[in-house]
Scaffold this active site. Structure first.
Site, PDB file in Angstrom:
ATOM      1  N   GLU A 127     -24.866  43.464  10.874  1.00 33.03           N
ATOM      2  CA  GLU A 127     -24.428  44.817  11.063  1.00 33.03           C
ATOM      3  C   GLU A 127     -23.826  45.005  12.312  1.00 33.03           C
ATOM      4  OE1 GLU A 127     -23.750  46.701   8.569  1.00 33.03           O
ATOM      5  OE2 GLU A 127     -24.791  45.297   7.554  1.00 33.03           O
ATOM      6  N   ASP A 136     -16.018  54.898  12.481  1.00 26.96           N
ATOM      7  CA  ASP A 136     -16.187  53.275  11.971  1.00 26.96           C
ATOM      8  C   ASP A 136     -14.458  53.180  11.116  1.00 26.96           C
ATOM      9  OD1 ASP A 136     -15.945  55.097   9.538  1.00 26.96           O
ATOM     10  OD2 ASP A 136     -17.636  53.837   8.625  1.00 26.96           O
TER      11      ASP A 136
END
Length: 235
Positions: free
Chosen positions: A104, A113
């Site tokens: 991750e 993001d």
């Protein structure tokens, strides 16, 4: 008034909680020294410290007996089945957190993001606000809680056989579920194999989950190979 335990040698020899507390104290001290040196503690140390501390708390409510007596005893503060289940979950998390964190990636400051969602730590999006900042230890704690409550437990609910699988299998499938979501995981062919106890077949399904947005991503290929390797290592 402070008073030493008169039978301290026997206490240390037989009391699991004392041993775990001592180990947790050493690990926490190591983190403190590393922090004073203005360095980041390794992920395994950050994860292992709360696991050992939790084991110490569990040991305080388990009858303090040697292992053979504990395994045959049914009158303790809690049954061995409960204690064993808690120990298994702790072991799964000790493996699942590092492999999930590895793939991750860690960002301690909130960021947007690729689709504009505010994100922090190891892909955490729930309740994240611009300007949020967390320590690596806080991020590891958040990841462990999310893995346990939102991924491992729901996965075990839809795959009841999961809790009977080797620790490595449970950890690998937890990491995979964190990435693909519990809905997709529970509807998958992998889950069907897992419900039948066909663990090798379930592990070998992992490389198929290498796409995002309809295309194969090398990062997902690498992650699935890592998860598959962990999964098969327990068989």
């Amino acid at each position: 008034m402070f008073q030493l335990i008169p039978n301290w040698k026997e206490t240390i020899r037989f009391a699991w909680s004392v041993r775990f507390i001592a180990i947790a104290f050493v690990l926490a001290g190591a983190q403190g020294v590393i922090a004073l040196l203005d360095k980041a503690a390794p992920a395994w140390l950050v994860v292992l410290t709360p696991v050992i501390a939790a084991a110490a708390g569990l040991a305080r409510i388990v009858a303090q007996k040697n292992l053979p007596d504990f395994l045959t005893d049914t009158s303790g503060a809690i049954g061995r089945k409960t204690a064993g289940g808690a120990a298994v979950v702790a072991a799964v998390m000790a493996m699942a957190v590092p492999i999930t964190a590895k793939w991750e990636g860690l960002r301690t400051e909130a960021y947007r993001d690729v689709v504009g969602v505010w994100t922090v730590c190891y892909g955490e999006t729930e309740g994240v606000q611009p300007g949020d900042v967390h320590s690596s230890a806080e991020c590891a704690g958040m990841l462990e809680e999310r893995l346990l409550e939102d991924y491992y437990r729901p996965l075990a609910a839809c795959i009841p056989t999961l809790v009977t699988a080797p620790i490595e299998v449970q950890a690998a499938l937890t990491s995979w579920t964190y990435n693909v979501g519990t809905g997709a995981a529970c509807r998958s062919t992998l889950a069907r194999y897992a419900r039948a106890g066909q663990w090798e077949a379930a592990c070998n399904e992992l490389p198929r989950w290498n796409r995002a947005g309809g295309r194969v991503w090398q990062g997902l290929v690498n992650r699935r190979a890592d998860e598959r390797g962990l999964c098969l290592s327990g068989l």
